[in-house]
Design an enzyme around this catalytic site. Structure first.
Site, PDB file in Angstrom:
ATOM      1  N   THR A 102       0.849  -1.188   0.000  1.00 35.96           N
ATOM      2  CA  THR A 102       0.000   0.000   0.000  1.00 35.96           C
ATOM      3  C   THR A 102       0.885   1.239   0.000  1.00 35.96           C
ATOM      4  O   THR A 102       1.629   1.482   0.947  1.00 35.96           O
ATOM      5  CB  THR A 102      -0.915   0.022   1.238  1.00 35.96           C
ATOM      6  OG1 THR A 102      -1.723  -1.155   1.238  1.00 35.96           O
ATOM      7  CG2 THR A 102      -1.813   1.247   1.221  1.00 35.96           C
ATOM      8  N   LYS A 178      -7.039   0.976  -3.440  1.00 36.36           N
ATOM      9  CA  LYS A 178      -6.632   0.401  -2.160  1.00 36.36           C
ATOM     10  C   LYS A 178      -6.818   1.413  -1.030  1.00 36.36           C
ATOM     11  O   LYS A 178      -7.176   1.044   0.095  1.00 36.36           O
ATOM     12  CB  LYS A 178      -5.178  -0.055  -2.232  1.00 36.36           C
ATOM     13  CG  LYS A 178      -4.659  -0.710  -0.939  1.00 36.36           C
ATOM     14  CD  LYS A 178      -5.413  -1.991  -0.607  1.00 36.36           C
ATOM     15  CE  LYS A 178      -5.002  -2.580   0.743  1.00 36.36           C
ATOM     16  NZ  LYS A 178      -3.619  -3.067   0.788  1.00 36.36           N
ATOM     17  N   LYS A 246       0.143   3.821   9.281  1.00 34.22           N
ATOM     18  CA  LYS A 246       0.742   4.118   7.974  1.00 34.22           C
ATOM     19  C   LYS A 246      -0.328   4.389   6.916  1.00 34.22           C
ATOM     20  O   LYS A 246      -0.303   5.419   6.225  1.00 34.22           O
ATOM     21  CB  LYS A 246       1.612   2.945   7.521  1.00 34.22           C
ATOM     22  CG  LYS A 246       2.081   3.030   6.067  1.00 34.22           C
ATOM     23  CD  LYS A 246       2.839   1.791   5.642  1.00 34.22           C
ATOM     24  CE  LYS A 246       1.985   0.566   5.463  1.00 34.22           C
ATOM     25  NZ  LYS A 246       1.172   0.598   4.207  1.00 34.22           N
TER      26      LYS A 246
END
Length: 310
Positions: A102, A178, A246
């Site tokens: 990602t 995503k 994150k």
């Protein structure tokens, strides 16, 4: 693709964590000639014990036709591709990089441009489904890239995924999709923790909360999947708190780039950041509920061995 052709296709997997190990093992079991790469000797030994080959540096994957990058973040992706021991400078023209981590859509676009400049194909292909789906070859892949890259990588994608979404012909689209998924996933986990904390604070039985909500309109996939970790008092990391620190930071960063406010995601980010700051960063992401425990003193279920040891 025939078994013989699969065996002739050399595949590298960089990153033998939960997702990478499962993916590498699946491809190996499907008959591909797979070499795993990880800085951890323990991870390399585990893959070798399962019958695969392993190396310590990405540069040692020069023989591979297709390389999957299944690392933690964008900085690691940059390092394993273009760093001092990066794989890209060693690959033959016409090789394919499938980038599964990602990362920000803007970074995915930049990676695609740099790889195109040296004659290496690229698929921006983040994955979802967790360690269990990786191990069973049932991931969801959100991919974008050129037609020839999809054609070349299709056998590997078909082997590792239950569903491959072809989202466009340019890098960045896969990573954009995503981020939508990660925004929802992070918010749903944080919300599940908050809902459980509220119920427990009101004196409800945690197991009864789970039973009722999973048969009611307030249910979500993440509630159904993560709350059992809370009920068992087992915070062994299947997906860690720091992953959502994150990923929700990337959502926040991308929103700023687009001048788009993401207040609900920002609230979830603060809860995961608080959990990380409290020392739970490497624990399962369901341990975000411990933020509420710290603030309100709610009593959470304990692991069975904790009861036994008391």
């Amino acid at each position: 693709m025939s078994q013989d052709n699969q065996q002739s296709l050399q595949v590298g997997v960089i990153g033998l964590g939960a997702m990478g190990m499962g993916t590498a093992s699946t491809l190996h079991q499907q008959g591909f000639d797979v070499t795993g790469c990880d800085i951890s000797a323990e991870a390399r030994d585990a893959f070798a014990a399962a019958g695969g080959k392993s190396v310590a540096t990405p540069a040692e994957l020069a023989h591979c036709h297709i390389v999957l990058v299944v690392v933690v973040n964008g900085a690691q992706a940059e390092q394993v591709l273009f760093g001092e021991q990066g794989v890209v400078s060693h690959l033959a023209p016409g090789s394919l990089i499938i980038q599964c981590a990602t990362v920000a859509p803007s970074q995915a676009k930049q990676l695609g441009e740099r790889l195109s400049a040296v004659g290496v194909m690229f698929l921006d292909a983040p994955i979802s489904g967790g360690a269990a789906k990786a191990k069973s070859g049932e991931l969801s892949v959100m991919a974008s890239g050129a037609e020839d890259a999809f054609t070349y990588g299709q056998p590997v994608l078909d082997a590792m995924a239950a569903k491959v979404y072809r989202l466009g012909d340019a890098p960045g689209v896969g990573s954009s999709m995503k981020l939508v998924n990660q925004l929802l996933a992070g918010v749903h986990i944080a919300t599940a923790a908050e809902a459980m904390a509220l119920g427990i604070r009101m004196g409800l039985d945690p197991d009864v909360i789970y039973e009722v909500i999973t048969h009611s309109a307030g249910n979500s996939w993440m509630f159904e999947n993560r709350v059992p970790h809370i009920l068992s008092g087992d915070y062994t990391p299947l997906s860690a708190v720091d992953i959502f620190v994150k990923d929700l930071n990337i959502v926040h960063q991308t929103g700023r780039e687009l001048s788009l406010s993401t207040p609900v995601a920002a609230s979830a980010l603060q809860q995961f950041t608080a959990a990380s700051g409290a020392g739970f960063g490497r624990d399962d992401d369901s341990s975000v509920i411990k933020v509420y425990q710290r603030l309100s003193g709610i009593e959470l279920p304990e692991a069975a061995n904790d009861h036994q040891g008391a």
